[in-house]
Enzyme design. Structure first.
Site, PDB file in Angstrom:
ATOM      1  N   LYS A 217      34.555  28.742  45.619  1.00 58.81           N
ATOM      2  CA  LYS A 217      33.766  29.100  46.794  1.00 58.81           C
ATOM      3  C   LYS A 217      32.372  28.518  46.630  1.00 58.81           C
ATOM      4  O   LYS A 217      31.658  28.850  45.683  1.00 58.81           O
ATOM      5  CB  LYS A 217      33.711  30.621  46.927  1.00 58.81           C
ATOM      6  CG  LYS A 217      32.805  31.097  48.046  1.00 58.81           C
ATOM      7  CD  LYS A 217      32.939  32.586  48.253  1.00 58.81           C
ATOM      8  CE  LYS A 217      31.951  33.086  49.280  1.00 58.81           C
ATOM      9  NZ  LYS A 217      32.055  34.534  49.483  1.00 58.81           N
ATOM     10  N   LYS A 270      37.060  27.449  49.603  1.00 61.14           N
ATOM     11  CA  LYS A 270      36.248  27.862  50.735  1.00 61.14           C
ATOM     12  C   LYS A 270      34.898  27.188  50.683  1.00 61.14           C
ATOM     13  O   LYS A 270      34.287  27.214  49.619  1.00 61.14           O
ATOM     14  CB  LYS A 270      36.082  29.387  50.638  1.00 61.14           C
ATOM     15  CG  LYS A 270      35.250  30.000  51.693  1.00 61.14           C
ATOM     16  CD  LYS A 270      35.228  31.485  51.478  1.00 61.14           C
ATOM     17  CE  LYS A 270      34.190  32.043  52.407  1.00 61.14           C
ATOM     18  NZ  LYS A 270      33.896  33.398  52.113  1.00 61.14           N
TER      19      LYS A 270
END
Ligand code: PBG
Length: 344
Positions: A217, A270
């Site tokens: 992420k 992400k």
């Protein structure tokens, strides 16, 4: 005589042959998005009324009852996976984000109600504190940072206390499992969080609750609209002390290996659409299911352009989702999910 021979050169490669007509094109299309691949994020709130998110068209914060109704309706249409984020009223926020582990927090209430109603849905619970802390960071601040905040220093660099946060994440995961989560999804990027959550779940009698680790992420500006939706913006600082630096191209492997070693059942990349290279590499590096999160800012961009008539919403959403799938995502977390099941 050679007269019958075509004057044209021999052309064995004429790719356009397979583009003649929708039937042939569909027959050779190998990247397919099925409703089973989609996870729909929902923002749930302990209020009586729903509240639209201005920077995310078609997305609202939903009261518990409405959220359960929506899940039931969409599950009936074949969209069966949901990721829950909780919105916390300002008077319930504190430095530790304790409300996350309250059985009365909206995420836990929705989980219980979905289970009690026997709805056939796979329920993921986001596991992070940024929607619950008063400072808006993803964990408990270290002593020095907390002191600097109390003395009013505007430059207090947010230093989240890793291990104190991990201990609280583990407790919160158990509450979510108890409430009925099939999968907990830690998104705070604390080191060691997956292992601690796994141990806590096992010890509490939830060995079957799975972990979708937000392993990879990045500290991304594309989370902007989400912070309105989840009311989890930071008062000071940013998240670069715990989320990944997008200028590093190989660090994903370190995060991936750590989370797999600690027991991640699935991993996430992400954002998705702006990180397709990473999605592809992660797909090739592991055999566990890989999810990719088409985040709020990526969603908002397409809507904003469509509102101005600069892009077609349906075509651009389908193309983007297909690109994420083609890059190798098994599962796609997307705010377009309800639209996609209409369009596909
Ligand atoms: C919480 C969290 C964020 C998102 C998912 N979980 C925000 C952040 O890290 O700042 C972003 C999702 C989106 O933008 O759609 N840690």
């Amino acid at each position: 005589m050679m007269a019958a021979m075509s004057s044209k050169p021999n052309e064995p490669h004429r790719p356009r042959r397979l583009r003649r007509g929708a039937g042939l094109r569909d027959a050779v299309a190998d990247v397919i998005i099925h409703p089973n691949h989609l996870i729909y994020p929902l923002f749930v709130i302990n209020l009586e009324y729903s509240k639209p998110v201005s920077s995310m068209p078609e997305v609202s914060q939903l009261p518990v009852k409405e959220a359960v109704g929506r899940i039931r309706e969409l599950a009936g249409l074949g969209l069966r996976q949901f990721l829950l984020f909780g919105v916390t009223p300002a008077d319930q926020k504190n430095p530790q984000g304790s409300y996350a582990s309250s059985p009365e927090a909206p995420v836990n209430r929705v989980l219980r109600e979905v289970r009690q109603a026997g709805i056939d849905a796979v329920m993921y619970a986001d596991l992070c504190f940024c929607e619950y802390t008063d400072h808006g960071h993803c964990g408990i601040l270290s002593g020095a940072t907390a002191d600097a905040r109390r003395s009013g220093s505007a430059h207090a660099c947010a230093d989240v206390d890793n291990d104190a946060t991990v201990a609280r994440l583990a407790q919160t995961a158990v509450v979510q499992a108890q409430a009925g989560a099939d999968v907990v999804a830690p998104s705070g990027m604390m080191d060691g969080q997956v292992g601690a959550i796994r141990r806590a779940l096992d010890e509490a009698g939830y060995p079957h609750t799975a972990i979708l680790a937000y392993s990879i992420k990045y500290a991304s500006t594309f989370y902007g609209p989400f912070r309105e939706a989840g009311e989890g913006g930071m008062k000071t600082g940013d998240r670069r002390g715990y989320q990944m630096d997008f200028r590093r191209s190989r660090e994903w492997r370190i995060e991936l290996e750590a989370d797999l070693a600690q027991g991640a059942d699935m991993v996430m990349v992400k954002p998705a659409a702006t990180y397709l290279d990473i999605v592809r590499q992660v797909r090739e590096a592991t055999s566990v299911p890989v999810a990719a999160y088409h985040v709020s800012g990526e969603y908002a961009m397409l809507h904003a352009a469509a509102q101005r008539g600069w892009l077609d919403l349906k075509a651009s959403a389908l193309e983007t989702t297909c690109a994420i799938r083609r890059a190798g995502a098994d599962l796609i977390v997307t705010y377009f999910a309800p639209r996609l099941i209409e369009w596909l």
